[in-house]
Design a protein around this motif. Structure first.
Motif, PDB file in Angstrom:
ATOM      1  N   ASP A  58       0.865  -1.175   0.000  1.00 32.99           N
ATOM      2  CA  ASP A  58       0.000   0.000   0.000  1.00 32.99           C
ATOM      3  C   ASP A  58       0.905   1.229   0.000  1.00 32.99           C
ATOM      4  O   ASP A  58       1.730   1.394   0.904  1.00 32.99           O
ATOM      5  N   LEU A  59       0.760   2.085  -1.005  1.00 32.41           N
ATOM      6  CA  LEU A  59       1.648   3.242  -1.124  1.00 32.41           C
ATOM      7  C   LEU A  59       1.599   4.135   0.106  1.00 32.41           C
ATOM      8  O   LEU A  59       2.569   4.836   0.414  1.00 32.41           O
ATOM      9  N   LEU A  85      -8.192   9.484  -7.775  1.00 31.36           N
ATOM     10  CA  LEU A  85      -8.722  10.765  -8.223  1.00 31.36           C
ATOM     11  C   LEU A  85      -8.845  11.780  -7.089  1.00 31.36           C
ATOM     12  O   LEU A  85      -8.595  12.974  -7.273  1.00 31.36           O
ATOM     13  N   GLN A  86      -9.214  11.300  -5.902  1.00 28.38           N
ATOM     14  CA  GLN A  86      -9.579  12.249  -4.844  1.00 28.38           C
ATOM     15  C   GLN A  86      -9.417  11.573  -3.488  1.00 28.38           C
ATOM     16  O   GLN A  86      -9.573  10.356  -3.353  1.00 28.38           O
ATOM     17  N   ASP A  87      -9.068  12.355  -2.474  1.00 25.49           N
ATOM     18  CA  ASP A  87      -8.988  11.819  -1.114  1.00 25.49           C
ATOM     19  C   ASP A  87     -10.338  11.267  -0.689  1.00 25.49           C
ATOM     20  O   ASP A  87     -11.395  11.783  -1.055  1.00 25.49           O
ATOM     21  N   GLY A  88     -10.283  10.212   0.125  1.00 26.98           N
ATOM     22  CA  GLY A  88     -11.522   9.644   0.628  1.00 26.98           C
ATOM     23  C   GLY A  88     -11.408   8.143   0.732  1.00 26.98           C
ATOM     24  O   GLY A  88     -10.726   7.499  -0.071  1.00 26.98           O
ATOM     25  N   GLY A  89     -12.090   7.556   1.725  1.00 27.64           N
ATOM     26  CA  GLY A  89     -12.035   6.116   1.888  1.00 27.64           C
ATOM     27  C   GLY A  89     -10.604   5.660   2.129  1.00 27.64           C
ATOM     28  O   GLY A  89      -9.954   6.064   3.091  1.00 27.64           O
ATOM     29  N   ASP A  90     -10.091   4.818   1.225  1.00 29.72           N
ATOM     30  CA  ASP A  90      -8.730   4.296   1.349  1.00 29.72           C
ATOM     31  C   ASP A  90      -7.717   5.113   0.559  1.00 29.72           C
ATOM     32  O   ASP A  90      -6.576   4.671   0.392  1.00 29.72           O
ATOM     33  N   ASP A  91      -8.096   6.271   0.047  1.00 34.16           N
ATOM     34  CA  ASP A  91      -7.223   7.046  -0.840  1.00 34.16           C
ATOM     35  C   ASP A  91      -6.660   8.272  -0.148  1.00 34.16           C
ATOM     36  O   ASP A  91      -7.403   9.093   0.402  1.00 34.16           O
TER      37      ASP A  91
END
Length: 438
Positions: A58-59, A85-91
Motif C-alpha cells: 500500500d503506497l 482521483l480524490q482523497d476519501g475512503g482508502d485514498d
C-alpha cells in the motif's frame, strides 16, 4: 517493437490491476519481459491478473526509501501506474502521489533502477485540484532524485475496458433518448490504451529519450463530440436532443458525489473530475512526435481499432443504473424498518392472530424493523455494500419462509405482501455484480 530489447527485463508495475496498470502488465508480458505487479489486494490481483507474480503493498505505507528495499529486489525498471482521483475512503493523494513516489525515487536512484512515471495532462504545481498538484509534486520529486526517468502525461485514456474518465463517457453515452452534458464545449485530446502502452514499452526498450512527454492526439475535440463518438462506438442510437446541465446543478451533483466518496464510493462525478473538465484536457504532442515514428492515433482511429460488443453496452447501462439500484435498495429497507416501528401495533396483530403472545410479537416486529434499518444504511457504506446485498437477500428469504409458515393466508391478500417480497429478494442479487469494481 523488438522482442530482444525487452525479453528478460525485470519490470515492476505499481497499481498493476488498475485500468492502465493491467494493460501495461499484459503489454510487457507479451514482449517477453518478467513482470511483477505491486497491488493493494492480493486476492483482487490474482483475480484480475491470473498467472502474474504479485507483491502486496500500500503506497500509504511506503513513504520511506527503506520500505521499498525488498519490493525492488531484482527489479530493472519500475512503471508507476498507481493513482487515485480524490482523497476519501482508502485514498490519500499526498501519500500515494507524492510521498511514496519521492521515497521510490530515492530508493531507485540508490539501486540504479529506472522509472517510468504515468502522470497526467495538467499536473502542475499551481493546478486547481489536489489531484494535479500531488501528481506534479511526485513528478518533481522523481526529477530531483537523479534517477533515469520518463514522465508520460496521457490525455483522456480510452481503452477496451473502462475506468474513471472512460467509465464516465460510457455512462453518459448510455442515457437513452437525450444526451445530458456538463461543459459540452470543453476541449479534450485523447489517447488509446495501445498507444500509451507503446510509449511505455519504447521508454523501457531505450527507444524513447528520457524526458517529459504529453501523450495526446493531434487535434482536440469538444466533450460533446467525444461522447457522441463513444455513443456511436457502443452502438446506441443517436440522442434526439442534447441538454446542457447548468453549472449550479453540476456543482450540486459533484457535492453529492464527494459526500458519497467519504462513504467509499469512487464516483467519476466527484468535484475533481468536474474541475478538470472545466479546464479541458489539452496537451502538446510535438515533443513525442519529434522522437518517435509512431504518432498517437486519433479518436476516430482509436474506436475503429476496438471491437464493440454486447458486454460493453451492458456495462455502460449497468454503470448508469447502479447508483439508482443502490439508492432504491437503501430507501426500501430504511422505509420498511421505519414503517414497521410506526405501525408496531398493526404489525404485531398479524402475529398475535396466528397465536403469538403480545410480547413476543412486539419484540419480533421491533427486532426485524431494526434489522431492516441496519441493512438500508449498511448498503450505503461501500466496503459493506456487497455483503449488505447478500444479507438483504437472506433476510427477505427468511421473511418469505417465516410468513408462509406462520400466516400463509397472506399469499391471498389482495395487496400481495408476500408476492412483493420476491422482487425485494431479487434486486440485491442484481446489485451484487454491479458492485464489482475490477
Amino acid at each position: 517493437m523488438s522482442l530482444q530489447e525487452l525479453n528478460g527485463r525485470n519490470v515492476l508495475v505499481l497499481g498493476a490491476y488498475g485500468f492502465i496498470g493491467a494493460a501495461v502488465v499484459h503489454a510487457f508480458q507479451a514482449q517477453g519481459a518478467v513482470v511483477c505487479g505491486l497491488v493493494r489486494s492480493l486476492p483482487t490481483g490474482a483475480k484480475v491478473l491470473p498467472g502474474i507474480a504479485l507483491k502486496q503493498g500500500d503506497l500509504r505505507n511506503l513513504v520511506q526509501p527503506d520500505a521499498w528495499r525488498s519490493i525492488l529486489s531484482g527489479v530493472d525498471v519500475v512503471i508507476n501506474c498507481a493513482g487515485a482521483l480524490q482523497d476519501g475512503g482508502d485514498d490519500d493523494l499526498t501519500a500515494a502521489h507524492h510521498r511514496a513516489i519521492a521515497a521510490l525515487g530515492q530508493a531507485c536512484a540508490r539501486d540504479g533502477i529506472a522509472i517510468v512515471q504515468i502522470s497526467a495532462i495538467g499536473a502542475e504545481e499551481n493546478a486547481d485540484t489536489h489531484f494535479m498538484r500531488s501528481k506534479a509534486a511526485g513528478d518533481a520529486a522523481l526529477q530531483s532524485a537523479g534517477v533515469a526517468l520518463w514522465v508520460l502525461k496521457p490525455g483522456l485514456v480510452i481503452g477496451q475496458s473502462d475506468y474513471g474518465g472512460t467509465t464516465l463517457l460510457r455512462m453518459l453515452a448510455a442515457v437513452p433518448f437525450v444526451q445530458p452534458l456538463a461543459y459540452p464545449d470543453t476541449s479534450v485530446q485523447c489517447i488509446g490504451m495501445p498507444d500509451l502502452c507503446d510509449a511505455v514499452l519504447r521508454a523501457v526498450a531505450g527507444q524513447l529519450p528520457q524526458g517529459t512527454y504529453d501523450l495526446v492526439e493531434d487535434e482536440p475535440h469538444t466533450l460533446f463530440d467525444v461522447v457522441a463518438a463513444t455513443r456511436a462506438w457502443l452502438g446506441f442510437r443517436r440522442a434526439g436532443i442534447s441538454v446542457t446541465i447548468p453549472r449550479g446543478l453540476t456543482r450540486a451533483v459533484a457535492a453529492i458525489a464527494d459526500a458519497l466518496g467519504r462513504l467509499g464510493w469512487r464516483s467519476p462525478l466527484r468535484s475533481t473530475a468536474m474541475t478538470i473538465m472545466t479546464k479541458g484536457v489539452i496537451g502538446d504532442p510535438v515533443a513525442y512526435k519529434a522522437v518517435t515514428d509512431h504518432p498517437v492515433a486519433s479518436l476516430g482511429d482509436i474506436y475503429a481499432s476496438f471491437p464493440s460488443a454486447r458486454e460493453h453496452r451492458l456495462t455502460a447501462r449497468i454503470t448508469l443504473l447502479m447508483p439508482l439500484v443502490v439508492g432504491v435498495l437503501s430507501v426500501f429497507w430504511i422505509l420498511s424498518g421505519v414503517f414497521g416501528l410506526l405501525g408496531l401495533g398493526q404489525a404485531a396483530e398479524v402475529l398475535t392472530s396466528a397465536g403469538w403472545s403480545q410480547t413476543l410479537a412486539s419484540f419480533s416486529v421491533v427486532f426485524w424493523s431494526l434489522v431492516d434499518l441496519a441493512l438500508g444504511l449498511a448498503i450505503l457504506w461501500r466496503p459493506w455494500a456487497r455483503r449488505a446485498c447478500l444479507a438483504q437477500f437472506t433476510v427477505a428469504s427468511i421473511y418469505l419462509l417465516a410468513a408462509s409458515g406462520t400466516v400463509p393466508g397472506l399469499w391471498l391478500d389482495p395487496l400481495g405482501p408476500l408476492v412483493k417480497i420476491l422482487p425485494a429478494m431479487m434486486l440485491p442479487l442484481v446489485a451484487m455484480p454491479m458492485l464489482e469494481s475490477r
